[in-house]
Design a protein around this motif. Structure first.
Motif, PDB file in Angstrom:
ATOM      1  N   LEU A  63       0.802  -1.213   0.000  1.00  0.00           N
ATOM      2  CA  LEU A  63       0.000   0.000   0.000  1.00  0.00           C
ATOM      3  C   LEU A  63       0.839   1.270   0.000  1.00  0.00           C
ATOM      4  O   LEU A  63       0.567   2.212  -0.741  1.00  0.00           O
ATOM      5  CB  LEU A  63      -0.928   0.006   1.220  1.00  0.00           C
ATOM      6  N   TYR A  64       1.872   1.315   0.833  1.00  0.00           N
ATOM      7  CA  TYR A  64       2.617   2.559   1.052  1.00  0.00           C
ATOM      8  C   TYR A  64       4.001   2.579   0.414  1.00  0.00           C
ATOM      9  O   TYR A  64       4.778   3.492   0.657  1.00  0.00           O
ATOM     10  CB  TYR A  64       2.774   2.819   2.551  1.00  0.00           C
ATOM     11  N   GLY A  65       4.302   1.600  -0.439  1.00  0.00           N
ATOM     12  CA  GLY A  65       5.648   1.543  -0.998  1.00  0.00           C
ATOM     13  C   GLY A  65       5.896   2.548  -2.091  1.00  0.00           C
ATOM     14  O   GLY A  65       7.016   2.704  -2.543  1.00  0.00           O
ATOM     15  N   LYS A  66       4.855   3.258  -2.531  1.00  0.00           N
ATOM     16  CA  LYS A  66       5.028   4.303  -3.541  1.00  0.00           C
ATOM     17  C   LYS A  66       4.662   5.639  -2.955  1.00  0.00           C
ATOM     18  O   LYS A  66       3.807   5.736  -2.073  1.00  0.00           O
ATOM     19  CB  LYS A  66       4.143   4.037  -4.771  1.00  0.00           C
ATOM     20  N   GLY A  67       5.293   6.652  -3.441  1.00  0.00           N
ATOM     21  CA  GLY A  67       4.972   8.016  -3.014  1.00  0.00           C
ATOM     22  C   GLY A  67       3.747   8.524  -3.734  1.00  0.00           C
ATOM     23  O   GLY A  67       3.038   7.791  -4.400  1.00  0.00           O
ATOM     24  N   ASP A  68       3.486   9.803  -3.594  1.00  0.00           N
ATOM     25  CA  ASP A  68       2.313  10.417  -4.223  1.00  0.00           C
ATOM     26  C   ASP A  68       2.371  10.255  -5.731  1.00  0.00           C
ATOM     27  O   ASP A  68       3.408  10.354  -6.356  1.00  0.00           O
ATOM     28  CB  ASP A  68       2.227  11.905  -3.879  1.00  0.00           C
ATOM     29  N   GLY A  69       1.210   9.989  -6.243  1.00  0.00           N
ATOM     30  CA  GLY A  69       1.092   9.910  -7.692  1.00  0.00           C
ATOM     31  C   GLY A  69       1.618   8.608  -8.261  1.00  0.00           C
ATOM     32  O   GLY A  69       1.747   8.437  -9.455  1.00  0.00           O
ATOM     33  N   GLY A  70       1.906   7.631  -7.376  1.00  0.00           N
ATOM     34  CA  GLY A  70       2.349   6.343  -7.854  1.00  0.00           C
ATOM     35  C   GLY A  70       3.807   6.275  -8.206  1.00  0.00           C
ATOM     36  O   GLY A  70       4.278   5.287  -8.731  1.00  0.00           O
ATOM     37  N   ARG A  71       4.594   7.324  -7.928  1.00  0.00           N
ATOM     38  CA  ARG A  71       6.015   7.301  -8.256  1.00  0.00           C
ATOM     39  C   ARG A  71       6.784   6.636  -7.136  1.00  0.00           C
ATOM     40  O   ARG A  71       6.537   6.915  -5.961  1.00  0.00           O
ATOM     41  CB  ARG A  71       6.538   8.726  -8.473  1.00  0.00           C
ATOM     42  N   PRO A  72       7.733   5.770  -7.430  1.00  0.00           N
ATOM     43  CA  PRO A  72       8.503   5.157  -6.368  1.00  0.00           C
ATOM     44  C   PRO A  72       9.176   6.228  -5.528  1.00  0.00           C
ATOM     45  O   PRO A  72       9.673   7.217  -6.023  1.00  0.00           O
ATOM     46  CB  PRO A  72       9.530   4.312  -7.121  1.00  0.00           C
ATOM     47  N   SER A  73       9.181   5.996  -4.186  1.00  0.00           N
ATOM     48  CA  SER A  73       9.736   6.999  -3.292  1.00  0.00           C
ATOM     49  C   SER A  73      11.198   6.750  -2.972  1.00  0.00           C
ATOM     50  O   SER A  73      11.808   7.471  -2.225  1.00  0.00           O
ATOM     51  CB  SER A  73       8.924   7.024  -1.991  1.00  0.00           C
ATOM     52  N   GLY A  74      11.800   5.722  -3.521  1.00  0.00           N
ATOM     53  CA  GLY A  74      13.212   5.488  -3.285  1.00  0.00           C
ATOM     54  C   GLY A  74      13.573   4.044  -3.536  1.00  0.00           C
ATOM     55  O   GLY A  74      12.775   3.137  -3.357  1.00  0.00           O
ATOM     56  N   GLY A  75      14.815   3.788  -3.959  1.00  0.00           N
ATOM     57  CA  GLY A  75      15.292   2.423  -4.158  1.00  0.00           C
ATOM     58  C   GLY A  75      14.479   1.670  -5.158  1.00  0.00           C
ATOM     59  O   GLY A  75      14.039   2.184  -6.171  1.00  0.00           O
ATOM     60  N   ASN A  76      14.254   0.382  -4.844  1.00  0.00           N
ATOM     61  CA  ASN A  76      13.488  -0.471  -5.743  1.00  0.00           C
ATOM     62  C   ASN A  76      12.063  -0.702  -5.249  1.00  0.00           C
ATOM     63  O   ASN A  76      11.431  -1.683  -5.608  1.00  0.00           O
ATOM     64  CB  ASN A  76      14.202  -1.834  -5.874  1.00  0.00           C
ATOM     65  N   ARG A  77      11.628   0.187  -4.391  1.00  0.00           N
ATOM     66  CA  ARG A  77      10.297  -0.018  -3.841  1.00  0.00           C
ATOM     67  C   ARG A  77       9.246   0.007  -4.931  1.00  0.00           C
ATOM     68  O   ARG A  77       9.346   0.741  -5.901  1.00  0.00           O
ATOM     69  CB  ARG A  77       9.957   1.067  -2.812  1.00  0.00           C
ATOM     70  N   SER A  78       8.202  -0.742  -4.685  1.00  0.00           N
ATOM     71  CA  SER A  78       7.052  -0.719  -5.579  1.00  0.00           C
ATOM     72  C   SER A  78       5.822  -0.972  -4.731  1.00  0.00           C
ATOM     73  O   SER A  78       5.912  -1.473  -3.625  1.00  0.00           O
ATOM     74  CB  SER A  78       7.170  -1.801  -6.659  1.00  0.00           C
ATOM     75  N   ALA A  79       4.682  -0.605  -5.273  1.00  0.00           N
ATOM     76  CA  ALA A  79       3.447  -0.815  -4.538  1.00  0.00           C
ATOM     77  C   ALA A  79       2.391  -1.311  -5.483  1.00  0.00           C
ATOM     78  O   ALA A  79       2.447  -1.077  -6.680  1.00  0.00           O
ATOM     79  CB  ALA A  79       2.988   0.488  -3.881  1.00  0.00           C
ATOM     80  N   GLY A  80       1.434  -1.983  -4.943  1.00  0.00           N
ATOM     81  CA  GLY A  80       0.329  -2.443  -5.763  1.00  0.00           C
ATOM     82  C   GLY A  80      -0.254  -3.705  -5.189  1.00  0.00           C
ATOM     83  O   GLY A  80       0.437  -4.509  -4.579  1.00  0.00           O
ATOM     84  N   LEU A  81      -1.565  -3.856  -5.388  1.00  0.00           N
ATOM     85  CA  LEU A  81      -2.262  -5.033  -4.892  1.00  0.00           C
ATOM     86  C   LEU A  81      -2.734  -5.901  -6.046  1.00  0.00           C
ATOM     87  O   LEU A  81      -3.527  -6.812  -5.858  1.00  0.00           O
ATOM     88  CB  LEU A  81      -3.465  -4.606  -4.038  1.00  0.00           C
ATOM     89  N   GLY A  82      -2.242  -5.614  -7.230  1.00  0.00           N
ATOM     90  CA  GLY A  82      -2.687  -6.381  -8.376  1.00  0.00           C
ATOM     91  C   GLY A  82      -3.998  -5.856  -8.909  1.00  0.00           C
ATOM     92  O   GLY A  82      -4.629  -4.988  -8.329  1.00  0.00           O
ATOM     93  N   ALA A  83      -4.434  -6.379 -10.004  1.00  0.00           N
ATOM     94  CA  ALA A  83      -5.631  -5.869 -10.660  1.00  0.00           C
ATOM     95  C   ALA A  83      -6.855  -6.725 -10.390  1.00  0.00           C
ATOM     96  O   ALA A  83      -7.912  -6.474 -10.940  1.00  0.00           O
ATOM     97  CB  ALA A  83      -5.397  -5.786 -12.168  1.00  0.00           C
ATOM     98  N   SER A  84      -6.742  -7.750  -9.562  1.00  0.00           N
ATOM     99  CA  SER A  84      -7.872  -8.650  -9.363  1.00  0.00           C
ATOM    100  C   SER A  84      -8.384  -8.589  -7.944  1.00  0.00           C
ATOM    101  O   SER A  84      -7.642  -8.332  -6.998  1.00  0.00           O
ATOM    102  CB  SER A  84      -7.462 -10.095  -9.674  1.00  0.00           C
ATOM    103  N   ALA A  85      -9.669  -8.823  -7.785  1.00  0.00           N
ATOM    104  CA  ALA A  85     -10.268  -8.821  -6.457  1.00  0.00           C
ATOM    105  C   ALA A  85      -9.698  -9.907  -5.547  1.00  0.00           C
ATOM    106  O   ALA A  85      -9.523  -9.673  -4.365  1.00  0.00           O
ATOM    107  CB  ALA A  85     -11.781  -8.966  -6.579  1.00  0.00           C
TER     108      ALA A  85
END
Length: 405
Positions: A63-85
């Motif tokens: 949830l919080y691995g990306k900064g505002d606007g979906g841009r990575p906030s540092g390093g190799n961090r990424s965020a996302g829960l996938g596209a499926s329920a």
């Protein structure tokens, strides 16, 4: 340790990081590591996580691995829960396992806002996994028109659970408070024995005190008549259904159903944006009321008040409650004239900027000041305070306006 940017969740909020005992240096590193995130690099703490801690970190990073606007906030961090329920449902299950209820609700709202998950709420399997609260209900109502038939029953079940919880919390106190106010609002010159206000009666008859008998002989009784089964007061709830008022719509619908259940109060519930919809005939079920609203759109307070004004038949026995942030898209001067006219006719007019636990939202301060000048101060009201506000309006005494207004 306060809330620290990174995962965005305080180190004191998770179940596994709330110990109050003195910390070792390693424990402090572990807590910072959970707050800051950092993936495989441990974010400079030289502390790696395993087991439950690693699972918590994964849920937070999603949830919080990306900064505002979906841009990575540092390093190799990424965020996302996938596209499926299903993947979201698994994540929802994880956060309910690792975090307390209050934090779960915050994370759910953040997921909807940050990751654009509103559309996934249209899928039954996700709704079954989510922890329901007032904010989720507001989101579901805003998606109502786009909701597929396969999801509507699940959505109604989620909304009903929240509504029933609110009714259980609010109904008893509301009925008791307003029943007392209705009783006290009916003054009589010869009260029955059980209706005598003895404190006021004794105070008014002290001159008739008989020292030899050490008693007061009251020549004039002071008391109130009991409210009969007939309608004593009429209440009109006029609710702004613009998107910013979602929580207020939920609470107002619940209170509307509670008021409608009281025989001595005739209740009307009206919602509006640029159009006006009367939902009074659905008040026996607040879930039907909520699904009859359409959150979003513009605002025409003047048109809504014009409709409400036309429904008033007994001004001196009527309370009109406007719940709105006062951003008027209609005719401002006409709106104020209607309020002034209602008050001049004897209507008790109450203006609430919000009916929720969140305090005052952004609101039109100029309109609020204009209403205050008419003797109708606009203020935010919590659900717990609302019965007292209504009791004061029914008894025609000053409203318990919070000191912050």
């Amino acid at each position: 340790m306060g809330a620290v940017e990174g995962h965005g969740v305080s180190a004191r909020e998770g179940d596994a990081v709330t110990d109050a005992a003195p910390e070792s240096a390693q424990e402090r590193l572990r807590r910072w590591r959970l707050v800051l995130g950092g993936g495989e690099g441990a974010d400079g703490t030289d502390c790696t996580l395993s087991g439950r801690d690693a699972a918590m970190d994964g849920a937070l990073t999603a949830l919080y691995g990306k900064g505002d606007g979906g841009r990575p906030s540092g390093g190799n961090r990424s965020a996302g829960l996938g596209a499926s329920a299903p993947s979201v449902a698994r994540w929802l299950g994880d956060i309910r396992t690792y975090f307390p209820s209050s934090v779960v609700q915050v994370m759910q709202r953040d997921a909807i806002d940050r990751l654009g998950l509103a559309t996934l709420l249209l899928e039954p399997e996700m709704l079954e996994a989510v922890q329901a609260d007032v904010h989720l209900v507001g989101t579901l109502l805003s998606l109502n028109k786009a909701m597929p038939e396969t999801t509507k029953e699940t959505a109604r079940a989620v909304v009903r659970k929240v509504v029933e919880d609110l009714e259980q919390r609010l109904a008893t106190r509301t009925r008791a408070t307003l029943t007392g106010a209705l009783d006290r609002s009916a003054r009589v010159s010869r009260p029955r024995h059980h209706d005598i206000d003895w404190n006021r009666t004794i105070a008014a008859n002290l001159k008739h005190y008989l020292p030899e008998y050490r008693t007061v002989v009251p020549e004039r009784l002071i008391g109130y008549g009991r409210a009969s089964r007939s309608v004593k007061k009429e209440v009109v709830l006029c609710i702004d259904q613009s998107g910013s008022m979602a929580a207020s719509v939920v609470y107002a619908s619940v209170f509307g159903a509670v008021l409608a259940s009281m025989r001595s109060i005739s209740t009307r519930l009206v919602v509006f944006d640029t159009a006006v919809v009367d939902l009074t005939d659905q008040l026996d079920d607040p879930v039907d009321v909520l699904f009859g609203t359409q959150l979003g759109g513009g605002t025409d307070i003047n048109r809504a008040l014009a409709y409400c004004q036309a429904q008033i038949t007994r001004p001196a026995d009527t309370v009109v409650v406007l719940i709105s942030d006062l951003y008027e898209g209609g005719i401002r001067d006409e709106m104020l004239k209607r309020v002034a006219a209602m008050k001049a006719s004897g209507v008790q007019f109450v203006a609430l900027l919000a009916l929720s636990d969140e305090g005052a939202p952004a609101y039109d301060r100029e309109h609020a000041a204009a209403l205050a000048a008419l003797g109708a101060p606009a203020f935010a009201c919590t659900p717990d305070l609302f019965p007292e506000v209504m009791a004061a309006a029914i008894e025609k005494r000053p409203l318990p306006v919070p000191a912050t207004v």
